[in-house]
Design an enzyme around this catalytic site. Structure first.
Site, mmCIF file in Angstrom:
data_model
loop_
_atom_site.group_PDB
_atom_site.id
_atom_site.type_symbol
_atom_site.label_atom_id
_atom_site.label_comp_id
_atom_site.label_asym_id
_atom_site.label_seq_id
_atom_site.Cartn_x
_atom_site.Cartn_y
_atom_site.Cartn_z
ATOM 1 N N GLY A 18 0.797 -1.225 0.000
ATOM 2 C CA GLY A 18 0.000 0.000 0.000
ATOM 3 C C GLY A 18 0.829 1.275 0.000
ATOM 4 O O GLY A 18 0.338 2.342 -0.352
ATOM 5 N N ASP A 74 -5.857 -0.789 -1.417
ATOM 6 C CA ASP A 74 -6.673 -1.728 -2.196
ATOM 7 C C ASP A 74 -7.884 -2.211 -1.435
ATOM 8 O O ASP A 74 -7.953 -2.147 -0.205
ATOM 9 C CB ASP A 74 -5.841 -2.958 -2.566
ATOM 10 C CG ASP A 74 -5.576 -3.845 -1.346
ATOM 11 O OD1 ASP A 74 -5.007 -3.340 -0.370
ATOM 12 O OD2 ASP A 74 -5.964 -5.028 -1.376
ATOM 13 N N GLU A 92 3.855 3.962 6.118
ATOM 14 C CA GLU A 92 2.636 3.143 5.987
ATOM 15 C C GLU A 92 1.585 3.889 5.180
ATOM 16 O O GLU A 92 1.534 5.115 5.199
ATOM 17 C CB GLU A 92 2.057 2.868 7.388
ATOM 18 C CG GLU A 92 2.278 1.468 7.900
ATOM 19 C CD GLU A 92 1.335 0.440 7.288
ATOM 20 O OE1 GLU A 92 0.888 0.608 6.130
ATOM 21 O OE2 GLU A 92 1.041 -0.556 7.970
ATOM 22 N N ASP A 93 0.707 3.135 4.543
ATOM 23 C CA ASP A 93 -0.410 3.763 3.842
ATOM 24 C C ASP A 93 -1.480 4.208 4.835
ATOM 25 O O ASP A 93 -1.958 5.331 4.794
ATOM 26 C CB ASP A 93 -1.008 2.811 2.791
ATOM 27 C CG ASP A 93 -1.339 1.419 3.338
ATOM 28 O OD1 ASP A 93 -1.108 1.138 4.537
ATOM 29 O OD2 ASP A 93 -1.845 0.596 2.541
ATOM 30 N N ASP A 106 -4.958 1.519 11.057
ATOM 31 C CA ASP A 106 -6.353 1.195 11.372
ATOM 32 C C ASP A 106 -6.400 0.720 12.828
ATOM 33 O O ASP A 106 -6.414 1.532 13.746
ATOM 34 C CB ASP A 106 -6.789 0.127 10.360
ATOM 35 C CG ASP A 106 -8.255 -0.247 10.446
ATOM 36 O OD1 ASP A 106 -9.047 0.566 10.921
ATOM 37 O OD2 ASP A 106 -8.599 -1.373 10.027
ATOM 38 N N SER A 107 -6.354 -0.586 13.070
ATOM 39 C CA SER A 107 -6.347 -1.085 14.449
ATOM 40 C C SER A 107 -5.031 -0.747 15.151
ATOM 41 O O SER A 107 -4.964 -0.663 16.368
ATOM 42 C CB SER A 107 -6.547 -2.606 14.466
ATOM 43 O OG SER A 107 -5.387 -3.258 13.982
ATOM 44 N N LYS A 125 -6.842 6.246 10.734
ATOM 45 C CA LYS A 125 -8.230 5.995 11.170
ATOM 46 C C LYS A 125 -8.189 5.838 12.682
ATOM 47 O O LYS A 125 -8.299 4.747 13.221
ATOM 48 C CB LYS A 125 -8.745 4.680 10.547
ATOM 49 C CG LYS A 125 -9.277 4.785 9.149
ATOM 50 C CD LYS A 125 -10.216 3.611 8.893
ATOM 51 C CE LYS A 125 -9.910 2.940 7.581
ATOM 52 N NZ LYS A 125 -10.738 1.734 7.362
ATOM 53 N N ARG A 180 -5.935 0.018 -6.448
ATOM 54 C CA ARG A 180 -4.696 0.660 -5.983
ATOM 55 C C ARG A 180 -4.267 1.793 -6.910
ATOM 56 O O ARG A 180 -3.600 2.735 -6.486
ATOM 57 C CB ARG A 180 -3.546 -0.358 -5.949
ATOM 58 C CG ARG A 180 -3.613 -1.368 -4.818
ATOM 59 C CD ARG A 180 -2.244 -2.026 -4.660
ATOM 60 N NE ARG A 180 -2.309 -3.314 -3.979
ATOM 61 C CZ ARG A 180 -2.267 -3.461 -2.652
ATOM 62 N NH1 ARG A 180 -2.199 -2.403 -1.868
ATOM 63 N NH2 ARG A 180 -2.306 -4.670 -2.119
HETATM 64 P P1 IMP Z 1 -3.981 -2.331 11.116
HETATM 65 O O1 IMP Z 1 -2.997 -3.375 11.495
HETATM 66 O O2 IMP Z 1 -5.397 -2.675 11.555
HETATM 67 O O3 IMP Z 1 -3.614 -0.942 11.560
HETATM 68 O O4 IMP Z 1 -4.137 -2.397 9.568
HETATM 69 C C1 IMP Z 1 -3.315 -1.798 8.701
HETATM 70 C C2 IMP Z 1 -3.529 -2.395 7.320
HETATM 71 O O5 IMP Z 1 -4.912 -2.725 7.058
HETATM 72 C C3 IMP Z 1 -3.156 -1.385 6.280
HETATM 73 O O6 IMP Z 1 -1.791 -1.450 5.971
HETATM 74 C C4 IMP Z 1 -4.062 -1.759 5.126
HETATM 75 O O7 IMP Z 1 -3.455 -2.750 4.318
HETATM 76 C C5 IMP Z 1 -5.289 -2.366 5.751
HETATM 77 N N1 IMP Z 1 -6.395 -1.391 5.799
HETATM 78 C C6 IMP Z 1 -6.983 -0.881 6.913
HETATM 79 N N2 IMP Z 1 -7.964 -0.019 6.603
HETATM 80 C C7 IMP Z 1 -7.992 0.031 5.249
HETATM 81 C C8 IMP Z 1 -8.793 0.786 4.304
HETATM 82 O O8 IMP Z 1 -9.694 1.582 4.638
HETATM 83 N N3 IMP Z 1 -8.521 0.563 2.980
HETATM 84 C C9 IMP Z 1 -7.549 -0.303 2.552
HETATM 85 N N4 IMP Z 1 -6.775 -0.998 3.397
HETATM 86 C C10 IMP Z 1 -6.997 -0.836 4.739
HETATM 87 MG MG MG Z 2 -4.137 -3.615 2.047
#
Ligand code: IMP
Ligand code: MG
Length: 184
Positions: free
Chosen positions: A38, A153, A93-94, A97-98, A125, A159
């Site tokens: 990403g 994506d 990082e793109d 999220d969590s 987020k 993408r």
């Molecule tokens: P985390 O570990 O939950 O912070 O997730 C991070 C990863 O989840 C990112 O690098 C993305 O690949 C994917 N991701 C989370 N939210 C989105 C979104 O809204 N669109 C696309 N990919 C997302």
């Molecule tokens: Mg992804």
């Protein structure tokens, strides 16, 4: 799909982040470590905006879960090619999220004793965070919407879009029912 962040806004903000990264590394040469896949647009534009010498490298982290929700158990499936001990590192990082992916990467990298470790994400987020992780450079904070484009994506699609768009819940309902293993 609804355009959330247009191309011009992305480029203006990435330019600001790049100059900030330059100011924060007066003794240069940081390594920008992109989190595949990403990060590709963000890293490519960021490099052109960081006005000091720097290097790039990449990691790839596995995710297990449906394509619109990431799981809580990331694993390194491609490591950087160089020793980061005593180096200035910026993880790129793109989207956060969590926070599980970045928390994992941060711990993994800190254990290697870099001189400094900073984190850049194009999108935050924040409302979805399950693990706290300090972020030094945030492009945009957005509410809880699933977004695509500019490297991001949905099941490996979209993408290529030069802007960031939100996918509606109805469009997300087309999501494949079976879980699959992929990268973030
Ligand atoms: P985390 O570990 O939950 O912070 O997730 C991070 C990863 O989840 C990112 O690098 C993305 O690949 C994917 N991701 C989370 N939210 C989105 C979104 O809204 N669109 C696309 N990919 C997302
Ligand atoms: Mg992804």
């Amino acid at each position: 799909m609804e355009v959330l962040i247009g191309t011009a806004d992305i480029h203006r903000r990435v330019g600001e982040l790049g100059r900030q990264i330059g100011r924060d590394h007066p003794e240069g040469t940081p390594i920008l470590v992109g989190v595949l896949s990403g990060c590709i647009f963000f890293l490519a534009d960021l490099m052109r905006a960081v006005p000091i010498p720097h290097e790039i490298d990449f990691v790839s982290v596995s995710s297990y879960g449906t394509s619109s929700k990431s799981s809580g158990a990331p694993r390194l499936i491609k490591d950087v090619d160089r020793d980061i001990a005593e180096r200035d590192v910026v993880l790129v990082e793109d989207i956060v999220d969590s926070g599980h992916t970045l928390a994992f990467l941060r711990e993994t990298f800190l254990a290697r004793r870099p001189r400094s470790l900073r984190i850049a994400t194009l999108i935050d987020k924040r409302g979805r965070r399950e693990r706290a992780v300090p972020i030094d450079y945030v492009g945009f904070e957005i509410p809880d919407r699933f977004i695509v484009g500019y490297g991001l994506d949905y099941a490996e699609r979209y993408r290529h879009l030069p802007y960031i768009a939100a996918i509606s819940p109805a469009e997300l309902n087309d999501e494949p029912a079976t879980h699959s293993t992929g990268t973030v």
